[in-house]
Structures are given as C-alpha cells and as structure tokens.
Design a protein around this motif. Sequence first.
Motif, PDB file in Angstrom:
ATOM      1  N   ASN A  98       0.913  -1.294  -0.067  1.00 52.53           N
ATOM      2  CA  ASN A  98       0.167  -0.085  -0.087  1.00 52.53           C
ATOM      3  C   ASN A  98       0.983   1.212   0.084  1.00 52.53           C
ATOM      4  OD1 ASN A  98      -2.637  -1.134   0.054  1.00 52.53           O
ATOM      5  ND2 ASN A  98      -2.146  -1.655   2.259  1.00 52.53           N
ATOM      6  N   LEU A  99       1.596   1.330  -0.999  1.00 52.23           N
ATOM      7  CA  LEU A  99       2.657   2.360  -0.986  1.00 52.23           C
ATOM      8  C   LEU A  99       1.969   3.697  -1.453  1.00 52.23           C
ATOM      9  CD1 LEU A  99       5.604   0.893  -3.094  1.00 52.23           C
ATOM     10  CD2 LEU A  99       5.572   1.211  -0.720  1.00 52.23           C
ATOM     11  N   PRO A 100       2.477   5.089  -1.066  1.00 45.26           N
ATOM     12  CA  PRO A 100       2.094   6.146  -1.433  1.00 45.26           C
ATOM     13  C   PRO A 100       1.994   6.454  -3.026  1.00 45.26           C
ATOM     14  CG  PRO A 100       3.526   6.370   0.500  1.00 45.26           C
ATOM     15  CD  PRO A 100       3.603   5.072   0.056  1.00 45.26           C
ATOM     16  N   SER A 101       1.224   6.849  -3.641  1.00 43.92           N
ATOM     17  CA  SER A 101       0.860   6.824  -4.968  1.00 43.92           C
ATOM     18  C   SER A 101       2.122   7.371  -5.558  1.00 43.92           C
ATOM     19  CB  SER A 101      -0.398   7.460  -5.641  1.00 43.92           C
ATOM     20  OG  SER A 101      -0.434   8.659  -4.979  1.00 43.92           O
ATOM     21  N   ASP A 102       2.768   8.289  -5.082  1.00 37.57           N
ATOM     22  CA  ASP A 102       3.741   9.027  -5.604  1.00 37.57           C
ATOM     23  C   ASP A 102       5.239   8.449  -5.307  1.00 37.57           C
ATOM     24  OD1 ASP A 102       3.909   9.735  -2.989  1.00 37.57           O
ATOM     25  OD2 ASP A 102       4.186  11.744  -3.231  1.00 37.57           O
ATOM     26  N   THR A 103       5.317   7.290  -4.915  1.00 42.04           N
ATOM     27  CA  THR A 103       6.499   6.486  -4.655  1.00 42.04           C
ATOM     28  C   THR A 103       7.405   6.404  -5.955  1.00 42.04           C
ATOM     29  OG1 THR A 103       5.553   5.516  -2.787  1.00 42.04           O
ATOM     30  CG2 THR A 103       7.652   4.519  -3.753  1.00 42.04           C
ATOM     31  N   GLN A 104       8.481   7.172  -6.135  1.00 48.17           N
ATOM     32  CA  GLN A 104       9.427   6.885  -6.975  1.00 48.17           C
ATOM     33  C   GLN A 104      10.690   5.706  -6.775  1.00 48.17           C
ATOM     34  OE1 GLN A 104      10.407  10.743  -8.797  1.00 48.17           O
ATOM     35  NE2 GLN A 104       8.268  10.325  -9.949  1.00 48.17           N
ATOM     36  N   ARG A 105      11.078   5.832  -5.631  1.00 44.80           N
ATOM     37  CA  ARG A 105      12.267   5.191  -5.175  1.00 44.80           C
ATOM     38  C   ARG A 105      11.835   4.266  -3.932  1.00 44.80           C
ATOM     39  NH1 ARG A 105      13.070  10.243  -5.800  1.00 44.80           N
ATOM     40  NH2 ARG A 105      14.236  10.938  -7.452  1.00 44.80           N
ATOM     41  N   LEU A 106      11.966   2.758  -4.317  1.00 40.18           N
ATOM     42  CA  LEU A 106      11.583   1.994  -3.329  1.00 40.18           C
ATOM     43  C   LEU A 106      12.590   1.010  -2.912  1.00 40.18           C
ATOM     44  CD1 LEU A 106       9.485   0.412  -1.761  1.00 40.18           C
ATOM     45  CD2 LEU A 106       8.798  -0.889  -3.981  1.00 40.18           C
ATOM     46  N   LEU A 107      13.211   1.022  -1.539  1.00 36.14           N
ATOM     47  CA  LEU A 107      14.177   0.189  -1.170  1.00 36.14           C
ATOM     48  C   LEU A 107      13.362  -0.884  -0.322  1.00 36.14           C
ATOM     49  CD1 LEU A 107      16.464   2.811   0.126  1.00 36.14           C
ATOM     50  CD2 LEU A 107      16.131   2.047  -2.186  1.00 36.14           C
ATOM     51  N   LEU A 108      13.929  -2.200  -0.485  1.00 33.88           N
ATOM     52  CA  LEU A 108      13.018  -3.413   0.173  1.00 33.88           C
ATOM     53  C   LEU A 108      13.998  -4.162   1.206  1.00 33.88           C
ATOM     54  CD1 LEU A 108      11.202  -4.751  -3.040  1.00 33.88           C
ATOM     55  CD2 LEU A 108      10.421  -3.251  -1.106  1.00 33.88           C
TER      56      LEU A 108
END
Length: 213
Positions: A98-108
């Motif tokens: 459920n990430l914010p819609s404007d997420t551009q960089r995602l670190l897992l």
Amino acid sequence: MANYLDVSLTISPDLPQWPGSPPIELKRRRDMAQGDKANDSVLMCGVHTGTHVDAPVHFLAHGADVTHLPLEILIGPAVVAALPDVDAITADTLEGLNLPSDTQRLLLRTRNSESWRRGERAFQPDFVALTADAARWVVHRGIRLIGVDYLSVQRFHDHHETHIVLLEAEVVIVEGLNLAQATPGNYEFICLPLKLAGADGAPARAVLRSLSE
C-alpha cells in the motif's frame, strides 16, 4: 547536522561474492612500512561488487553505460519497506505494501539484511528477490529506482527477465544494500556509483537520511 545512515557494504575480501565473480583484492603497491614515502594501493574487483548499481548495458546489448544513469533518480525521496517473512517478492507482495501513489524510489528490506548483520561470508543462493511479475508491477507503478538487500534484484535460479523488464523501462537498479538498521519509513536516498566509462555497473556508496522526524 543531519543524521545519515550508511546502507552500503564494506568492500573487503570477506564480502560474499556472486559465484564466478573475481576475488576482491586490495594490495599495497607502495608501503611506508617497507620504506616507501607514501602508501599507494590497488583495488581489484568486479563492477558488481558489494553495494552497486546496474546499468542498462548489463543485460541490453545497446543499453547505456553507468555514466548515463541520471543523478536525479539516484538522489531523492525514497520509501523503505520491510518484507521480513517472504521468500520471493511478487507483484502481490508489492501491492500489499500500500505504497503512497507518488513513490518513485523503493528500497526493500528482507531477511537478506540479517545476513549482513550477522556478517555471513558465504554466498546465500536462497536470497529473497523480485520475480518478473514484480518487476512489471514496479514499471507499471512508475517507480524509477528499486533497491534490494542482496547481490541481485532477481532470484538466483531465475531467468534474467526481472532485470530486462526493469532495465528496458530505465528503472535504476541498486543491489547489495544493507538495510538491517533502516526502519520502514520515508527517507532521502543518496546513491553515487563510480563514474566508469563503458561499465555495465559500478560499486556505490549509499546513504539514507530520515524524513519521518
């Protein structure tokens, strides 16, 4: 002063390496202990050593090299998300964040980071990584940078489709992050790979600064 968290691995001969990669060697070419006027060392390692970025040419014959990766993607707001109980990261896994819609960089952050915390020296072939459908989800969501906490964004025995899907869409791939100390949340991410002409990847120093305070 801002507090920065170093999420890059220390390059040394003890660092786990992808099977078949050249060994890491740091040798003194000149040594003050041997009477030289200065210390001067030579580093020998692959460009996909430790914390590193992949350039499109890693899997695309006519892709860009690492010098063309845009700084505006390598630096900026990022979301760190924790997935402690998964063995593979699928599209459904990512949708469930459920990430914010404007997420551009995602670190897992997965169980992989615990192996860095423990200081394990052997390569772990069962590391957690993205499936091809997860890569397509990343592209569809407009994410421009994906970071993972082991040496590859795709699983050890998988086909290269995960890489290809991401690189064809010009998603920047950062591999080998150590997120053991990074709590889930919003950060400023700074990742600066070496500027190596013609290279299909490059080691990088990567840091986080919390934006949640």
